[in-house]
Design a protein around this motif. Structure first.
Motif, mmCIF file in Angstrom:
data_model
loop_
_atom_site.group_PDB
_atom_site.id
_atom_site.type_symbol
_atom_site.label_atom_id
_atom_site.label_comp_id
_atom_site.label_asym_id
_atom_site.label_seq_id
_atom_site.Cartn_x
_atom_site.Cartn_y
_atom_site.Cartn_z
ATOM 1 N N ASN A 147 0.818 -1.219 0.000
ATOM 2 C CA ASN A 147 0.000 0.000 0.000
ATOM 3 C C ASN A 147 0.850 1.267 0.000
ATOM 4 N N GLN A 152 -2.105 6.802 1.909
ATOM 5 C CA GLN A 152 -2.093 5.351 2.085
ATOM 6 C C GLN A 152 -3.450 4.841 2.549
ATOM 7 N N VAL A 160 -5.606 4.370 -0.376
ATOM 8 C CA VAL A 160 -5.296 3.124 -1.080
ATOM 9 C C VAL A 160 -6.011 1.951 -0.420
ATOM 10 N N GLU A 161 -5.991 1.891 0.908
ATOM 11 C CA GLU A 161 -6.657 0.806 1.625
ATOM 12 C C GLU A 161 -8.163 0.817 1.329
ATOM 13 N N ARG A 178 -8.649 -0.613 -2.180
ATOM 14 C CA ARG A 178 -8.461 -2.068 -2.196
ATOM 15 C C ARG A 178 -9.681 -2.783 -1.638
#
Length: 971
Positions: free
Chosen positions: A926, A937, A940-941, A944
């Motif tokens: 990540n 970040q 990004v999580e 996902r």
């Protein structure tokens, strides 16, 4: 100036400029002002001022400039000396002069004791120009060494009268050296400087004609007479100079040699790891080396201080008394002393004599002997351990001799009785007793082997979650017949908890505790139960046996110790059972305690850590897989045994079990037979120690050159760890003598079955209707459990310990699937699948991995693997994946419908989610994805999680499979 002689110098050579160093403390600044305020502005001298403890050079320059007609500048590195100027040395440097320039140097190991004024004076002593120094009010001893060098080189030393100095410490120290040229008040210093200058200029004029001395005077006869006198004086000086030059050259050579010797001595002392401290007769510090700083917190300014004023890191209260004793007796004194951190030194004090042979002080040396002390301590410890080991071995030999002789005596008596009886029932009873005696002897030898393995340090626990309940129930089933035969009630209170332990070692501990309880309980009951308290689980083994005394409890876990009230029977052991329990419990960090009352019984308690249950949790080996019925396998056995009686008995046992036996007495005999036109044996059974200089292990390595890979069992009575490790490392099965015939036959049958299953023709027949699974894993427990699992499905199973072993066999055909572990020694799982695809093989493959990794999953699928499963995987998941892999291979490709469905699920992603997915498939974490995309970040999580939710993928490997099915590359 009118009325004064004006000195004019040729300054084309800066090295001829007279240099005068002035030293004072901060409190002596007032004396410096008095000195410089009356000096003419045109005096052709370069003054160097060292003002100790001053805050800074710039402030001193500004303050002094207001009180003098001379130029005042702050000295800098590589600055040229200026005439008629005061060069103020900044604090914290070591100044020198060379060739008319100022240089700053760093202190080195060979000059530990040098201080700024000493350093400057030492360099001035080597200068070609006239040199002098003025010592004003100050403290410390800086300069006491340098003035000796300066005067030895022809320099002049002026010292302020101590009575008028604000601080007379430094003037007193310099005067005490005995080399002071003039001791005058500050107000009388200028005439002395002028006289010095005149003398030096006249001396220099004689030698160096580049200096022109011009005298301004009124035109009268007296001036002419004075000029004539001056010429005459010059002639005298030139004559004297020739003699002085020769003497000076000799002295300079001697001084250079002395300095070279001193420098070499300091370098030697600095290079060796020995602390050296030179003390005068008053035990004041004169010289020290760098290594001495490891013992004393000493700095250069401590030179001259008494020894008692220094802080030390060693416990050495006898240092000063010992030094005084050496001064009085002139006999060296040695002591071993230690520092607070455990470092040891050999301290030696010996007298120091000067050039006249007089005792001038003492030299104290400190040699580091820490390693020697450690080696000595280690040697003493080793000697104690050796003595204890020798005593333990003697005790063992005595105990083993006694305890092994008892069953041997029983065997001799039983054999005699058996030979004389004609009653079949009595013969059966005697044979049964002989079997019990043999089992007892084997148990004794097994305990010796187990203790030897623990002592050798080769037992390493593999801690993992273990279900304690099934283990306890299986042990109960194992001991129930023995308890029933002796009318002992056995009760087990199991638990559903899981504990952190090694399943095999924990089973051995509990089995030994149960055996101990059974051995020392003539009647009554035995209880094995659990009790949970918080995150701890205690397993208790209680009995109503004979118990032990308090004195025996203290040694009950020591080797070769048994209770004095032990039951007299052939089941007695060597007293190693509880010792093995204690050592294994210690290895696994399971505390064990015992409570006992003589005549009422004992209770052993083992404490374990409770952990959460997890899929695939370890169970004892015997209960990991279904107990499937098997047909006993027979075959041709090559038996190599050099003992004739044993060879004949083994031959009869094997032949009675249905095997064909080829018996040979040593390795050369066996190799000679194998070199002929003979049928390949199915298994090699060889003794380790054979005659003719070749071991059975070497024979087992040589025979495959003739027959190829051959299942091998090595029989050995050598239980040393080197031998057992050598056999295991060679990849052969080892059996320690004595071995029960039934156990040996069972092992032979299992090995024949495994070899035949691995090479079963059905595995390579294209016409077979059965599924063949080829399991490749370096863990024998995994291979065995997989074999039993798939055999329960009615499938044929072949197992291999490595990819190379699989590739050495013929390629399977028909309905077959490969189940391969990714982390194999040598070639890994991806490498194996890639190799098969390169060969053109379409054998479907399912890969197992210990962790989820997108990059690894992509590599596996691109190499040609059908699926990748994370360990631990359940039975249903394994069976389903293999069936799908076989079905997919038969169809050639996955259904177009699956591809369309995968593309449809990926089409619902946003552009940003596609960008994140591409990098996830590349294996990027990540943090890297966030940096590539320039986003947070946490964002990004979030993306996902959205990708996983929209596609319905439950894990990273599932997401990879979905992308692969859709031929996904960049969205």
């Amino acid at each position: 100036m009118e009325g004064h002689e004006v000195i004019m110098l040729d300054n084309g050579n800066r090295s001829d400029l007279p240099i005068i160093a002035v030293a004072a403390s901060k409190d002596g600044f007032e004396a410096c002002v008095r000195l410089f305020k009356d000096i003419p502005a045109d005096m052709p001298v370069a003054f160097l001022l060292l003002l100790g403890d001053a805050d800074g050079g710039t402030a001193v320059v500004k303050d002094l400039q207001r009180h003098t007609r001379l130029a005042v500048v702050e000295a800098r590195e590589a600055m040229a000396l200026r005439p008629s100027a005061v060069h103020v040395i900044p604090p914290g440097v070591l100044p020198t002069v060379a060739q008319g320039f100022i240089r700053f140097v760093e202190s080195d190991a060979g000059r530990d004791v040098l201080q700024p004024f000493d350093t400057l004076l030492w360099s001035m002593a080597r200068a070609e120009a006239p040199v002098a120094c003025i010592v004003l009010a100050g403290t410390g001893s800086d300069g006491s060494l340098g003035v000796r060098e300066l005067t030895a080189a022809g320099g002049t030393v002026f010292v302020q009268r101590p009575e008028e100095a604000v601080d007379r410490g430094l003037p007193d120290v310099v005067i005490a050296t005995g080399v002071a040229t003039k001791i005058v008040s500050v107000d009388q210093m200028l005439p002395e400087l002028q006289a010095f200058l005149w003398r030096r200029i006249l001396e220099q004029a004689v030698v160096d004609h580049g200096i022109v001395v011009a005298v301004a005077r009124p035109p009268n006869a007296a001036g002419d007479a004075a000029q004539a006198d001056l010429i005459a004086a010059n002639a005298v000086l030139m004559a004297q100079n020739d003699a002085l030059t020769a003497e000076t050259t000799l002295l300079q050579d001697q001084l250079a040699q002395a300095r070279q010797a001193e420098s070499e001595l300091r370098s030697v002392l600095a290079s060796i790891n020995i602390g050296v401290l030179y003390l005068d007769r008053n035990l004041a510090i004169r010289v020290f080396t760098s290594a001495a700083r490891a013992i004393f917190r000493v700095i250069p300014s401590d030179v001259g201080r008494p020894l008692v004023d220094l802080a030390t890191s060693v416990r050495d209260d006898d240092l000063a008394p010992d030094a005084r004793q050496v001064l009085a007796s002139l006999a060296p004194v040695e002591r071993e002393i230690s520092r607070t951190d455990g470092q040891w030194f050999l301290r030696r004090i010996q007298p120091y004599r000067d050039d006249l042979g007089q005792v001038a002080g003492v030299v104290v040396t400190y040699a580091d002997i820490t390693e020697r002390k450690r080696a000595t301590a280690a040697l003493e410890t080793a000697m104690v351990e050796a003595e204890n080991s020798s005593a333990a071995k003697s005790q063992f030999l005595a105990a083993a001799s006694h305890d092994l002789r008892q069953p041997l005596q029983s065997l001799a008596l039983l054999q005699q009785l058996l030979a004389r009886t004609d009653d079949p029932a009595e013969a059966d009873r005697l044979i049964n007793l002989m079997d019990q005696t043999q089992v007892s002897m084997a148990a004794m030898l097994d305990s010796i082997l187990a203790a030897n393995r623990i002592d050798s340090g080769v037992v390493h626990p593999d801690l993992q979650p273990v279900m304690i309940g099934p283990l306890m129930k299986r042990l109960a089933a194992e001991f129930e017949p023995q308890c029933a035969a002796r009318n002992i009630h056995l009760r087990v209170v199991a638990s559903s908890a899981s504990v952190q332990s090694d399943p095999q070692l924990l089973e051995q501990v509990l089995r030994n505790l149960m055996s101990n309880a059974l051995r020392y309980t003539p009647e009554g009951s035995i209880l094995m139960g659990c009790r949970r308290r918080g995150n701890k689980l205690t397993v208790v083994v209680c009995d109503t046996g004979i118990g032990v005394t308090a004195a025996e409890r203290a040694i009950i876990f020591e080797p070769y110790q048994r209770g004095h009230m032990a039951i007299d029977s052939v089941e007695q052991g060597l007293g190693l059972g509880l010792s093995i329990v204690a050592r294994l419990a210690r290895l696994m960090d399971h505390p064990i305690t015992v409570k006992s009352t003589p005549g009422r019984g004992s209770a052993f308690t083992l404490e374990l850590d409770v952990v959460s249950a997890a899929p695939g949790m370890a169970l004892p080996t015997a209960t990991e897989t279904p107990n499937l019925p098997q047909v006993t396998q027979t075959g041709t056995i090559l038996l190599v045994e050099d003992e004739e009686p044993l060879r004949q008995l083994l031959t009869r046992v094997l032949e009675q079990a249905g095997h064909t036996v080829i018996a040979r007495f040593d390795a050369p005999d066996a190799m000679k037979w194998a070199s002929g036109e003979v049928t390949r044996p199915d298994l090699l059974l060889a003794n380790y120690d054979l005659r003719a200089g070749t071991t059975g292990l070497q024979l087992a390595r040589d025979l495959p050159l003739i027959f190829g890979a051959l299942p091998t069992i090595i029989l050995t009575g050598d239980i040393t760890q080197d031998t057992l490790t050598e056999i295991t490392a060679a990849g052969f099965q080892k059996v320690v003598k004595p071995v029960q015939p039934a156990a040996l036959l069972a092992q032979i049958s299992d090995m024949l079955l495994e070899a035949r299953t691995a090479n079963l023709p059905a595995l390579h027949s294209p016409n077979t209707l059965s599924i063949a699974v080829h399991v490749i894993d370096d863990d024998p427990l995994v291979r065995e459990s997989m074999r039993r699992l798939f055999q329960a499905e009615g499938w044929v199973v072949a197992t291999y310990p490595s990819a190379e072993d699989f590739l050495s066999q013929a390629r399977p055909t028909g309905t077959a699937c490969l189940l391969v572990d990714q982390a194999l020694p040598g070639m890994d799982g991806v490498g194996l699948v890639s190799t098969l695809r390169y060969e053109g093989s379409h054998l479907p493959a399912v890969m197992l991995t210990d962790h989820s990794d997108a990059a690894l999953a992509i590599a596996a699928l691109r190499a040609g693997a059908f699926d990748m499963l994370e360990k631990p995987s359940g039975r249903d998941e394994l069976v389903a994946s293999i069936k799908l892999a076989i079905k997919d291979a038969a169809e050639g490709r996955r259904q177009t419908r699956e591809t369309r469905d995968a593309k449809r699920r990926l089409a619902g992603l946003t552009d940003r989610e596609h960008e994140v997915l591409v990098r996830v498939l590349q294996g990027a974490p990540n943090k890297i994805i966030a940096a590539d995309l320039g986003i947070n970040q946490r964002t990004v999580e979030h993306h996902r999680a959205s990708v996983m939710r929209k596609t319905g993928a439950s894990s990273v490997p599932a997401l990879v499979r979905l992308a692969y099915a859709a031929d996904y590359d960049n969205g």
